[in-house]
Design an enzyme around this catalytic site. Structure first.
Site, short mmCIF file in Angstrom:
data_model
loop_
_atom_site.label_atom_id
_atom_site.label_comp_id
_atom_site.label_asym_id
_atom_site.label_seq_id
_atom_site.Cartn_x
_atom_site.Cartn_y
_atom_site.Cartn_z
N TYR A 187 91.77 46.63 76.60
CA TYR A 187 92.88 45.96 76.54
C TYR A 187 92.53 44.39 76.24
O TYR A 187 92.89 43.91 75.32
CB TYR A 187 93.93 45.91 77.61
CG TYR A 187 95.27 45.40 77.07
CD1 TYR A 187 96.46 45.76 76.30
CD2 TYR A 187 95.45 44.05 77.91
CE1 TYR A 187 97.28 45.28 76.33
CE2 TYR A 187 96.87 43.31 77.51
CZ TYR A 187 97.56 43.89 76.73
OH TYR A 187 98.75 43.25 76.66
N ASN A 229 103.34 43.86 66.57
CA ASN A 229 103.43 43.72 67.94
C ASN A 229 102.99 45.34 68.98
O ASN A 229 102.73 45.08 69.92
CB ASN A 229 105.12 43.39 68.26
CG ASN A 229 105.53 43.92 69.73
OD1 ASN A 229 105.27 42.93 70.74
ND2 ASN A 229 106.18 44.95 69.84
N LYS A 288 92.79 42.26 72.82
CA LYS A 288 93.64 41.17 72.41
C LYS A 288 92.84 40.09 72.08
O LYS A 288 93.23 39.07 71.30
CB LYS A 288 94.44 40.96 73.80
CG LYS A 288 95.53 42.11 73.97
CD LYS A 288 96.42 42.29 72.87
CE LYS A 288 97.78 43.12 73.53
NZ LYS A 288 98.78 43.17 72.25
N1 LIG Z 1 105.29 43.19 78.35
C1 LIG Z 1 104.22 42.17 78.80
O1 LIG Z 1 104.14 41.64 80.04
C2 LIG Z 1 103.16 41.72 77.76
C3 LIG Z 1 102.58 40.50 78.06
C4 LIG Z 1 101.60 40.20 77.09
C5 LIG Z 1 101.52 40.86 75.70
N2 LIG Z 1 102.22 41.75 75.65
C6 LIG Z 1 102.12 42.59 74.45
O2 LIG Z 1 103.24 42.70 73.59
C7 LIG Z 1 103.50 44.08 72.85
C8 LIG Z 1 104.70 44.60 73.41
O3 LIG Z 1 104.47 44.82 74.70
P1 LIG Z 1 105.97 45.68 75.45
O4 LIG Z 1 105.73 45.52 77.13
O5 LIG Z 1 107.23 45.33 74.71
O6 LIG Z 1 105.50 47.18 75.17
P2 LIG Z 1 106.31 48.36 75.36
O7 LIG Z 1 105.26 49.66 75.99
O8 LIG Z 1 107.59 48.33 75.94
O9 LIG Z 1 106.37 48.95 73.71
C9 LIG Z 1 105.38 49.41 72.99
C10 LIG Z 1 105.89 49.78 71.74
O10 LIG Z 1 104.70 49.96 70.82
C11 LIG Z 1 105.01 51.20 70.53
N3 LIG Z 1 103.59 51.85 70.15
C12 LIG Z 1 102.40 52.08 70.95
N4 LIG Z 1 101.59 52.94 70.33
C13 LIG Z 1 101.98 52.76 69.04
C14 LIG Z 1 101.21 53.40 67.75
N5 LIG Z 1 100.11 53.83 67.89
N6 LIG Z 1 102.19 53.04 66.57
C15 LIG Z 1 103.22 52.57 66.56
N7 LIG Z 1 103.93 52.07 67.76
C16 LIG Z 1 103.34 52.05 68.77
C17 LIG Z 1 105.86 52.10 71.16
O11 LIG Z 1 106.46 53.02 70.67
C18 LIG Z 1 106.60 50.94 71.87
O12 LIG Z 1 107.89 50.67 70.77
C19 LIG Z 1 102.34 44.65 73.00
O13 LIG Z 1 101.35 44.36 72.14
C20 LIG Z 1 101.69 44.08 74.57
O14 LIG Z 1 100.34 44.24 74.50
C21 LIG Z 1 103.14 42.34 76.64
#
Ligand SMILES: NC(=O)c1ccc[n+]([C@@H]2O[C@H](COP(=O)([O-])OP(=O)(O)OC[C@H]3O[C@@H](n4cnc5c(N)ncnc54)[C@H](O)[C@@H]3O)[C@@H](O)[C@H]2O)c1
Length: 246
Positions: free
Chosen positions: A156, A90, A160
């Site tokens: 991005y 994730n 994705k």
């Molecule tokens: N929030 C949204 O609207 C949304 C929508 C679609 C997809 N996503 C995807 O869902 C996932 C989580 O999103 P979120 O909003 O909860 O993110 P967030 O920014 O709240 O959390 C990101 C997490 O990834 C970790 N991380 C970042 N770089 C890292 C690395 N190099 N190694 C290990 N861990 C790392 C951070 O420490 C954190 O725990 C992501 O892949 C994001 O692209 C999010």
């Protein structure tokens, strides 16, 4: 008894947002959870919270873009719990909206390294551990930006889209070996206060953002036997966003 009792799940990006919700959801289904993220404090606190609620959790500070770091993550899971059954890959990096020609090479490479190579490295190390235990299930995090595009976030969007390619190929590579590989394509999920201020939900047919728990529940379901015939799929969790043509 939880449906995942005795099962071991790695969740990356577990220190906050969707990953933290997934840590709680897998643990409440009975899984022994291995929480991975860059920073260690919030991760350790979540592991403590899960243990205090009667679950089992291990926090492993990890950089998913780094081969040795991901190898250590998987080795720690197997050393502590003896097996690996599920993985929710994730973790991803943020991005500042920038037109393509203005994206620096460093920013492009960093986004691809964390959000695409990170998913590749996780699967590369998780799959042998799952095969050793007789199979498993992997859920990779993509986005609606893995299916369509949005202006200003080329790296991005590329990462994705790439996650869906990795997911489908891995699903085929291991379809006969007992490992299912699927992806999630969420729309806007409320993980940052500025998303509410920007009223991001107005662009969604359901007129609201999703909640991290609504994504975590689908990751849990995809790993369960209820999804036993699903592999190579990309599941939208987007309030109808991808169903719309205009
Ligand atoms: N929030 C949204 O609207 C949304 C929508 C679609 C997809 N996503 C995807 O869902 C996932 C989580 O999103 P979120 O909003 O909860 O993110 P967030 O920014 O709240 O959390 C990101 C997490 O990834 C970790 N991380 C970042 N770089 C890292 C690395 N190099 N190694 C290990 N861990 C790392 C951070 O420490 C954190 O725990 C992501 O892949 C994001 O692209 C999010």
């Amino acid at each position: 008894m939880g449906k995942f009792d005795g099962k071991v799940a790695i969740i990356t990006g577990a220190s906050k947002g969707i990953g933290a919700a997934a840590g709680r959801a897998f643990a409440s289904a009975g899984a022994l959870v291995v929480l991975a993220a860059r920073g260690s404090k919030a991760l350790a606190e979540l592991a403590e919270e899960i243990r205090a609620a009667g679950g089992e959790a291990l926090a492993v500070e990890t950089d998913v873009s780094d081969d040795a770091s991901v190898a250590r993550l998987v080795a720690s899971a197997v050393a502590k719990y003896g097996r690996l059954d599920f993985a929710f890959n994730n973790a991803a990096d943020g991005h500042r909206p920038t037109p393509l020609a203005d994206i620096s090479l460093e920013d492009f490479d960093r986004t691809i390294a964390v959000s695409l190579r990170g998913v590749f490295l996780c699967m590369k190390h998780e799959i042998p551990a799952m095969l050793a235990g007789g199979g498993g299930a992997i859920v990779n995090m993509s986005s609606t930006a893995g299916v369509g595009a949005a202006a200003g976030i080329a790296s991005y969007v590329a990462a994705k889209h790439g996650v869906l390619g990795l997911t489908k190929t891995a699903a085929l590579d291991y379809a006969e070996k007992g490992i299912r590989v699927n992806a999630l394509t969420p729309g806007p999920i409320f993980t940052r206060p500025e998303m509410e201020a920007a009223n991001v939900g107005q662009w969604v047919p359901m007129k609201r953002m999703g909640r991290p728990e609504e994504v975590a529940a689908v990751a849990v379901w995809l790993c369960s036997d209820e999804a036993a015939y699903i592999t190579g799929a990309a599941i939208p969790i987007d309030g109808g966003k991808l169903a719309r043509t205009a």
